[in-house]
Design a protein around this motif. Sequence first.
Motif, PDB file in Angstrom:
ATOM      1  N   GLU A  63       0.813  -1.224   0.000  1.00  0.00           N
ATOM      2  CA  GLU A  63       0.000   0.000   0.000  1.00  0.00           C
ATOM      3  C   GLU A  63       0.848   1.276   0.000  1.00  0.00           C
ATOM      4  O   GLU A  63       0.314   2.369  -0.108  1.00  0.00           O
ATOM      5  CB  GLU A  63      -0.991  -0.007   1.169  1.00  0.00           C
ATOM      6  N   ARG A  65       3.598   1.574  -2.126  1.00  0.00           N
ATOM      7  CA  ARG A  65       4.393   1.606  -3.360  1.00  0.00           C
ATOM      8  C   ARG A  65       3.731   2.558  -4.353  1.00  0.00           C
ATOM      9  O   ARG A  65       2.500   2.562  -4.485  1.00  0.00           O
ATOM     10  CB  ARG A  65       4.446   0.209  -3.998  1.00  0.00           C
ATOM     11  N   CYS A  66       4.548   3.304  -5.076  1.00  0.00           N
ATOM     12  CA  CYS A  66       4.011   4.262  -6.064  1.00  0.00           C
ATOM     13  C   CYS A  66       2.975   3.595  -6.964  1.00  0.00           C
ATOM     14  O   CYS A  66       1.895   4.138  -7.219  1.00  0.00           O
ATOM     15  CB  CYS A  66       5.106   4.801  -6.979  1.00  0.00           C
ATOM     16  N   CYS A  69      -0.956   3.059  -5.822  1.00  0.00           N
ATOM     17  CA  CYS A  69      -1.921   4.163  -5.896  1.00  0.00           C
ATOM     18  C   CYS A  69      -1.918   4.830  -7.272  1.00  0.00           C
ATOM     19  O   CYS A  69      -2.871   5.503  -7.633  1.00  0.00           O
ATOM     20  CB  CYS A  69      -1.614   5.206  -4.833  1.00  0.00           C
ATOM     21  N   HIS A  70      -0.810   4.668  -7.993  1.00  0.00           N
ATOM     22  CA  HIS A  70      -0.700   5.290  -9.322  1.00  0.00           C
ATOM     23  C   HIS A  70      -0.432   4.211 -10.371  1.00  0.00           C
ATOM     24  O   HIS A  70       0.622   4.223 -11.027  1.00  0.00           O
ATOM     25  CB  HIS A  70       0.439   6.310  -9.347  1.00  0.00           C
ATOM     26  N   THR A  85      -0.235  14.824   3.537  1.00  0.00           N
ATOM     27  CA  THR A  85      -0.133  16.155   2.937  1.00  0.00           C
ATOM     28  C   THR A  85      -1.222  17.110   3.439  1.00  0.00           C
ATOM     29  O   THR A  85      -1.584  18.057   2.757  1.00  0.00           O
ATOM     30  CB  THR A  85      -0.191  16.091   1.393  1.00  0.00           C
ATOM     31  N   PHE A  95      -6.893  12.713   0.088  1.00  0.00           N
ATOM     32  CA  PHE A  95      -7.046  13.400  -1.190  1.00  0.00           C
ATOM     33  C   PHE A  95      -7.106  12.387  -2.318  1.00  0.00           C
ATOM     34  O   PHE A  95      -6.597  11.271  -2.194  1.00  0.00           O
ATOM     35  CB  PHE A  95      -5.887  14.382  -1.412  1.00  0.00           C
ATOM     36  N   PRO A  98      -4.055  11.585  -7.715  1.00  0.00           N
ATOM     37  CA  PRO A  98      -4.152  12.179  -9.051  1.00  0.00           C
ATOM     38  C   PRO A  98      -3.539  11.268 -10.112  1.00  0.00           C
ATOM     39  O   PRO A  98      -2.633  10.493  -9.812  1.00  0.00           O
ATOM     40  CB  PRO A  98      -3.351  13.474  -8.925  1.00  0.00           C
ATOM     41  N   TYR A 109       2.524  21.265  -7.746  1.00  0.00           N
ATOM     42  CA  TYR A 109       1.968  19.965  -7.386  1.00  0.00           C
ATOM     43  C   TYR A 109       1.364  19.932  -5.980  1.00  0.00           C
ATOM     44  O   TYR A 109       1.588  20.820  -5.186  1.00  0.00           O
ATOM     45  CB  TYR A 109       3.063  18.905  -7.516  1.00  0.00           C
ATOM     46  N   LEU A 110       0.657  18.853  -5.751  1.00  0.00           N
ATOM     47  CA  LEU A 110      -0.139  18.551  -4.549  1.00  0.00           C
ATOM     48  C   LEU A 110      -1.429  19.396  -4.580  1.00  0.00           C
ATOM     49  O   LEU A 110      -1.543  20.348  -5.359  1.00  0.00           O
ATOM     50  CB  LEU A 110       0.646  18.735  -3.258  1.00  0.00           C
ATOM     51  N   HIS A 111      -2.408  19.003  -3.734  1.00  0.00           N
ATOM     52  CA  HIS A 111      -3.764  19.560  -3.871  1.00  0.00           C
ATOM     53  C   HIS A 111      -3.790  21.077  -3.764  1.00  0.00           C
ATOM     54  O   HIS A 111      -4.683  21.723  -4.308  1.00  0.00           O
ATOM     55  CB  HIS A 111      -4.707  18.937  -2.833  1.00  0.00           C
ATOM     56  N   TRP A 122       8.777  15.096  -2.665  1.00  0.00           N
ATOM     57  CA  TRP A 122       9.393  14.104  -1.766  1.00  0.00           C
ATOM     58  C   TRP A 122      10.498  14.683  -0.907  1.00  0.00           C
ATOM     59  O   TRP A 122      10.637  14.299   0.240  1.00  0.00           O
ATOM     60  CB  TRP A 122       9.887  12.903  -2.589  1.00  0.00           C
ATOM     61  N   HIS A 131       4.170   9.190   1.738  1.00  0.00           N
ATOM     62  CA  HIS A 131       3.776   9.280   0.326  1.00  0.00           C
ATOM     63  C   HIS A 131       4.810   8.499  -0.487  1.00  0.00           C
ATOM     64  O   HIS A 131       5.683   9.066  -1.141  1.00  0.00           O
ATOM     65  CB  HIS A 131       3.731  10.742  -0.114  1.00  0.00           C
TER      66      HIS A 131
HETATM   67  C1  HEC Z   1      -1.091   5.544  -0.608  1.00  0.00           C
HETATM   68  C2  HEC Z   1      -1.252   5.977  -1.992  1.00  0.00           C
HETATM   69  C3  HEC Z   1      -0.097   6.663  -2.684  1.00  0.00           C
HETATM   70  C4  HEC Z   1       1.198   6.215  -2.825  1.00  0.00           C
HETATM   71  C5  HEC Z   1       1.826   4.945  -2.247  1.00  0.00           C
HETATM   72  C6  HEC Z   1       1.870   7.181  -3.654  1.00  0.00           C
HETATM   73  N1  HEC Z   1       1.023   8.200  -3.987  1.00  0.00           N
HETATM   74 FE1  HEC Z   1       1.458   9.800  -5.136  1.00  0.00          FE
HETATM   75  N2  HEC Z   1      -0.257  10.694  -4.540  1.00  0.00           N
HETATM   76  C7  HEC Z   1      -1.245  10.103  -3.780  1.00  0.00           C
HETATM   77  C8  HEC Z   1      -2.191  11.117  -3.374  1.00  0.00           C
HETATM   78  C9  HEC Z   1      -3.449  10.910  -2.528  1.00  0.00           C
HETATM   79  C10 HEC Z   1      -1.736  12.329  -3.923  1.00  0.00           C
HETATM   80  C11 HEC Z   1      -2.364  13.704  -3.777  1.00  0.00           C
HETATM   81  C12 HEC Z   1      -1.798  14.384  -2.515  1.00  0.00           C
HETATM   82  C13 HEC Z   1      -2.194  15.827  -2.398  1.00  0.00           C
HETATM   83  O1  HEC Z   1      -2.761  16.371  -3.343  1.00  0.00           O
HETATM   84  O2  HEC Z   1      -1.921  16.427  -1.347  1.00  0.00           O
HETATM   85  C14 HEC Z   1      -0.525  12.016  -4.675  1.00  0.00           C
HETATM   86  C15 HEC Z   1       0.198  12.941  -5.418  1.00  0.00           C
HETATM   87  C16 HEC Z   1       1.253  12.598  -6.257  1.00  0.00           C
HETATM   88  C17 HEC Z   1       1.869  13.468  -7.218  1.00  0.00           C
HETATM   89  C18 HEC Z   1       1.470  14.922  -7.483  1.00  0.00           C
HETATM   90  C19 HEC Z   1       0.443  14.963  -8.576  1.00  0.00           C
HETATM   91  C20 HEC Z   1      -0.125  16.339  -8.817  1.00  0.00           C
HETATM   92  O3  HEC Z   1      -0.710  16.522  -9.881  1.00  0.00           O
HETATM   93  O4  HEC Z   1      -0.029  17.229  -7.951  1.00  0.00           O
HETATM   94  C21 HEC Z   1       2.844  12.742  -7.848  1.00  0.00           C
HETATM   95  C22 HEC Z   1       3.752  13.214  -8.979  1.00  0.00           C
HETATM   96  C23 HEC Z   1       2.861  11.431  -7.242  1.00  0.00           C
HETATM   97  N3  HEC Z   1       1.881  11.380  -6.287  1.00  0.00           N
HETATM   98  C24 HEC Z   1       3.724  10.398  -7.561  1.00  0.00           C
HETATM   99  C25 HEC Z   1       3.982   9.337  -6.678  1.00  0.00           C
HETATM  100  C26 HEC Z   1       5.202   8.536  -6.665  1.00  0.00           C
HETATM  101  C27 HEC Z   1       6.365   8.666  -7.631  1.00  0.00           C
HETATM  102  C28 HEC Z   1       5.079   7.659  -5.621  1.00  0.00           C
HETATM  103  C29 HEC Z   1       6.107   6.686  -5.083  1.00  0.00           C
HETATM  104  C30 HEC Z   1       7.358   7.268  -4.600  1.00  0.00           C
HETATM  105  C31 HEC Z   1       3.765   7.876  -5.032  1.00  0.00           C
HETATM  106  N4  HEC Z   1       3.157   8.930  -5.669  1.00  0.00           N
HETATM  107  C32 HEC Z   1       3.216   7.115  -4.023  1.00  0.00           C
HETATM  108  C33 HEC Z   1      -1.302   8.759  -3.443  1.00  0.00           C
HETATM  109  C34 HEC Z   1      -0.179   7.930  -3.392  1.00  0.00           C
END
Ligand code: HEC
Length: 152
Positions: A63, A65-66, A69-70, A85, A95, A98, A109-111, A122, A131
């Motif tokens: 849960e 790992r990038c 969720c993506h 965040t 949130f 995305p 980036y971020l919400h 990061w 995250h």
């Molecule tokens: C548990 C689920 C989860 C994981 C694991 C996760 N993300 Fe995310 N990611 C999110 C969420 C939810 C947001 C939105 C956060 C916010 O807007 O504050 C986000 C935001 C982002 C964004 C910004 C997008 C934007 O348009 O602003 C990027 C890029 C991203 N993630 C890449 C990654 C990468 C690369 C990894 C691994 C290192 C990762 N995420 C791991 C859930 C996840």
Amino acid sequence: MFITRIHPFTPEQLTDLHDYICSIPRPPNRYRKLGEDLTEAQRRGQAVFERAYKNDGSPIPRENRCSTCHPAPLYTDGLIHDVGTKFAYDHHSKFDAPHLLNIYDSAPYLHNGIAPTLEEIWTVYNPHDTHGVTNDMTKDQLNDLIEFLKTL
Ligand code: HEC
């Protein structure tokens, strides 16, 4: 992009607006030329994006790992998550995950747009590995990850 109106659109107007926005051609992604393979750095970054183990060999929970969720092809699971965040003026901590398509072109980036660059998501806003797990990464690994993200 934010579109704000005081009077809501009718469903028909919303469909028309959606169709219009989708018809605007996007500029080609200069980080990934059509039909070209990933570069070495982009390929290494993809492995970082999909990694299941930290550099010290300990497992990264699924849960966090990038790619959980993506996930491809849209690079979102369509769910809401708490990735640490929440800021002072937020009412909640979860949130939308995305999508990451054309992410190279959608700073900040971020919400709340608090991260001006992909790196800072990061290096500044993930101090406790909530995250994805990123704090064990070398600078080169983070650079590779960013190189990969820009190809999406
Ligand atoms: C548990 C689920 C989860 C994981 C694991 C996760 N993300 Fe995310 N990611 C999110 C969420 C939810 C947001 C939105 C956060 C916010 O807007 O504050 C986000 C935001 C982002 C964004 C910004 C997008 C934007 O348009 O602003 C990027 C890029 C991203 N993630 C890449 C990654 C990468 C690369 C990894 C691994 C290192 C990762 N995420 C791991 C859930 C996840």
